[in-house]
Design a protein around this motif. Structure first.
Motif, PDB file in Angstrom:
ATOM      1  N   LEU A 357       0.891  -1.419   0.053  1.00  0.00           N
ATOM      2  CA  LEU A 357      -0.068  -0.037   0.182  1.00  0.00           C
ATOM      3  C   LEU A 357       0.809   1.295   0.201  1.00  0.00           C
ATOM      4  N   SER A 358       1.951   1.139  -0.582  1.00  0.00           N
ATOM      5  CA  SER A 358       2.894   2.232  -0.610  1.00  0.00           C
ATOM      6  C   SER A 358       2.412   3.573  -1.362  1.00  0.00           C
ATOM      7  N   ASP A 359       1.480   3.215  -2.159  1.00  0.00           N
ATOM      8  CA  ASP A 359       0.935   4.091  -3.063  1.00  0.00           C
ATOM      9  C   ASP A 359       0.177   5.280  -2.267  1.00  0.00           C
ATOM     10  N   ARG A 360       0.326   6.357  -1.972  1.00  0.00           N
ATOM     11  CA  ARG A 360      -0.307   7.234  -1.129  1.00  0.00           C
ATOM     12  C   ARG A 360      -1.639   7.445  -1.386  1.00  0.00           C
ATOM     13  N   GLU A 361      -2.112   7.396  -2.586  1.00  0.00           N
ATOM     14  CA  GLU A 361      -3.262   7.807  -2.899  1.00  0.00           C
ATOM     15  C   GLU A 361      -4.289   6.518  -2.653  1.00  0.00           C
ATOM     16  N   VAL A 362      -3.751   5.251  -2.955  1.00  0.00           N
ATOM     17  CA  VAL A 362      -4.433   4.092  -2.680  1.00  0.00           C
ATOM     18  C   VAL A 362      -4.751   4.025  -1.325  1.00  0.00           C
ATOM     19  N   ALA A 363      -3.587   4.166  -0.357  1.00  0.00           N
ATOM     20  CA  ALA A 363      -3.500   4.096   1.087  1.00  0.00           C
ATOM     21  C   ALA A 363      -4.673   5.069   1.530  1.00  0.00           C
ATOM     22  N   ARG A 392      -8.865  -6.104  -0.523  1.00  0.00           N
ATOM     23  CA  ARG A 392      -8.865  -6.796  -1.882  1.00  0.00           C
ATOM     24  C   ARG A 392      -9.983  -6.059  -2.809  1.00  0.00           C
ATOM     25  N   ASP A 393     -11.036  -5.740  -2.421  1.00  0.00           N
ATOM     26  CA  ASP A 393     -12.100  -4.834  -3.056  1.00  0.00           C
ATOM     27  C   ASP A 393     -11.514  -3.842  -3.485  1.00  0.00           C
ATOM     28  N   GLU A 394     -10.996  -2.722  -2.554  1.00  0.00           N
ATOM     29  CA  GLU A 394     -10.529  -1.417  -3.066  1.00  0.00           C
ATOM     30  C   GLU A 394      -9.404  -1.697  -4.189  1.00  0.00           C
ATOM     31  N   LEU A 395      -8.787  -2.642  -3.963  1.00  0.00           N
ATOM     32  CA  LEU A 395      -7.419  -2.929  -4.687  1.00  0.00           C
ATOM     33  C   LEU A 395      -7.809  -3.803  -6.116  1.00  0.00           C
TER      34      LEU A 395
END
Ligand SMILES: [Zn+2]
Length: 535
Positions: A357-363, A392-395
């Protein structure tokens, strides 16, 4: 902090879960349970296992018989039988209870002796001299039979305060008769650590190896035990998970971890200490006492961090926020996903579950969603499986192995033999649609049966799923709104246990959500124990 690198020679860890621990309200151990616990204690590396009181308790007599017949093979630990000094006015050699101790065929016998004068007068109804004679006679008889004898001085600390010279005479008489260790017992559990040193030192002046046995009535059983060790006690008695009557005994797991990790003593091999968490939980499974999440070192929450502020720092250096390395006791640091959760917390939790989750936006997006869900009544602190589904749903990584098309449950005031509830569940697995009916007592059980049956043809693994805990909590969402129900379900497949959460204004709806997610998580391709159709 003491600086001894290794435990002094002849330092003993003596476990009495099977005898004193079994006095806990509601606890009942069968012979098979006792054998299981003894094997776990041996694996943990305790030196002595007190198995019970042969002769006084048929179950205990049967346990020692089973152990002697080869059903219990111990690698390291020695088995001890517990008993009392002989009867007033009798002879140890002809006392049936003393004989039962010999018949138990253990290397060690632990004898309880009165050391408080008032107990001699009022419980034994004899005089102080006869009590000493009972100790001498019984210890000599048992050592003559080739036994190593330890003496538990019951009510020693209260006895010492009432009549110090007599309490010390009991210690001396035990040692003179041949007791290897004289154990000072805080039977009523009323001591405080600051009071320990003086009394243990006074007993130490007698010149015998001392032991300590503490109860937790002041909340100080472990602290009192350590204080006694500081004052020279070389033998520590306690129970797994602090089992025992009233508020329990000294928790041997905590004592052991403290001696090993704080004192730096090697009381058990390091690789054994690393099994402490799993052994503590395995014992809890046998005793049927739910593990205490807040138990020091081995509790589920013992290294769980909540505050978002801490989480960012924990990423830098975890050791700044924990008193010891949890892996040394077989535990894990755990990040709690909570309404206080900041992005760093979610990222750490993702790491723990194996997601990047290193992507700040995703996190940030996931953090927002968690906050929304928590505002609606969800709690992911223990519901790791539901959190993973959300993640998982969000990703876009949630490939549901089945889709529920419809569910329904009816509960009637007129139960049949099958139960009071009937559920129907219609499930699609790929192209194939299966509908099943489940009957049971209670709507959740009926839904569970129906869903399980609908899934079984495609997923053999669900046969091994078992709902092991179901918790319902009513949450007030604020003045003027309807109460919300939160359901937590623990599911196990024998190897793993996972927790899911459901929320709703209706308890059945909330239960269904948690149940559905439990099956979904258990059947994720990544998690499924075996491919469909294979046993
Ligand atoms: Zn006790």
């Amino acid at each position: 902090m003491t600086t001894l690198p290794v435990a002094p020679d002849a330092f003993h860890l003596y476990d009495t879960t099977l005898r004193d621990g079994a006095q806990q309200e509601g606890l009942r151990l069968t012979v098979a349970d006792k054998l299981k616990i003894a094997r776990l204690l041996d694996e943990l590396g305790v030196d002595f296992i007190e198995g019970g009181w042969p002769g006084a308790n048929p179950n205990d007599t049967a346990f020692f018989a089973a152990a002697a017949s080869g059903e219990l093979e111990l690698e390291h630990a020695k088995l001890a039988a517990f008993g009392a000094t002989r009867r007033v006015g009798g002879k140890a050699s002809s006392d049936p209870l003393t004989r039962a101790l010999v018949d138990a065929q253990t290397e060690v016998v632990c004898l309880v002796a009165k050391s408080h004068d008032e107990h001699v007068f009022r419980a034994l109804r004899t005089d102080l001299t006869e009590n000493l004679a009972m100790i001498t006679d019984t210890v000599q008889f048992l050592t003559g039979e080739g036994r190593r004898v330890f003496v538990d001085c019951e009510h020693f600390f209260d006895g010492y305060r009432a009549n110090p010279s007599y309490a010390l005479e009991v210690v001396r008489a035990s040692a003179d008769a041949g007791a290897e260790v004289v154990v000072l017992c805080d039977t009523n559990g009323g001591m405080l650590p600051t009071w320990m040193g003086e009394i243990v030192s006074a007993a130490g002046a007698v010149g015998v190896d001392l032991g300590i046995h503490c109860h937790n009535d002041t909340g100080c059983a472990v602290a009192n035990t350590l204080a006694a060790v500081d004052a020279g006690a070389m033998h520590v008695q306690g129970t797994m998970n602090g089992h025992g009557e009233r508020t329990g005994n000294a928790d041997l797991v905590t004592v052991m971890a403290n001696l090993q990790l704080k004192y730096g003593w090697s009381v058990v091999p390091h690789q054994n200490l690393a099994k402490a968490t799993s052994i503590s939980h395995a014992v809890a499974a046998v005793t049927h006492v739910a593990p205490n999440a807040r138990q020091p070192y081995v509790g589920h929450s013992a290294f769980a961090h909540k505050a978002g502020l801490h989480a960012s720092a924990i990423k830098v250096d975890a050791n700044l926020y924990q008193h010891t390395d949890p892996t040394l006791v077989g535990n894990d640091m755990r990040m709690l996903v909570s309404d206080m959760a900041g992005r760093a917390n979610i990222q750490l939790k993702g790491d723990e579950l194996g997601f990047d989750l290193s992507d700040r936006e995703v996190a940030a997006r996931i953090t927002d969603r968690v906050k929304q869900r928590e505002a609606a009544g969800y709690s992911y602190e223990s519901a790791d499986a539901s959190f993973e589904l959300l993640l998982r749903d969000e990703l876009g990584e949630l490939e549901a192995p089945f889709a529920v098309q419809k569910w329904r449950v009816l509960t009637s005031s007129e139960p049949t033999e099958e139960g009071d509830s009937e559920a129907t569940v219609k499930v699609a697995v790929g192209e194939r649609v299966t509908s099943r009916v489940g009957e049971a007592f209670g709507p959740l059980s009926a839904l569970d049966i129906a869903l399980r049956q609908a899934l079984t043809p495609a997923f053999k693994a669900v046969e091994g799923f078992e709902l092991i805990d179901y918790k319902v909590r009513i949450i007030e969402m604020g003045h003027g709104t309807d109460a919300i129900v939160r359901v937590l379900i623990d599911t196990s497949d024998g190897d793993r246990t996972w927790t899911t959460v459901g929320v709703g204004t209706n308890v059945v709806e909330a239960s269904w959500e948690a149940l559905h997610d439990a099956y979904l998580w258990g059947l994720l391709p990544h998690h499924a124990a075996e491919p469909a159709g294979v046993r």
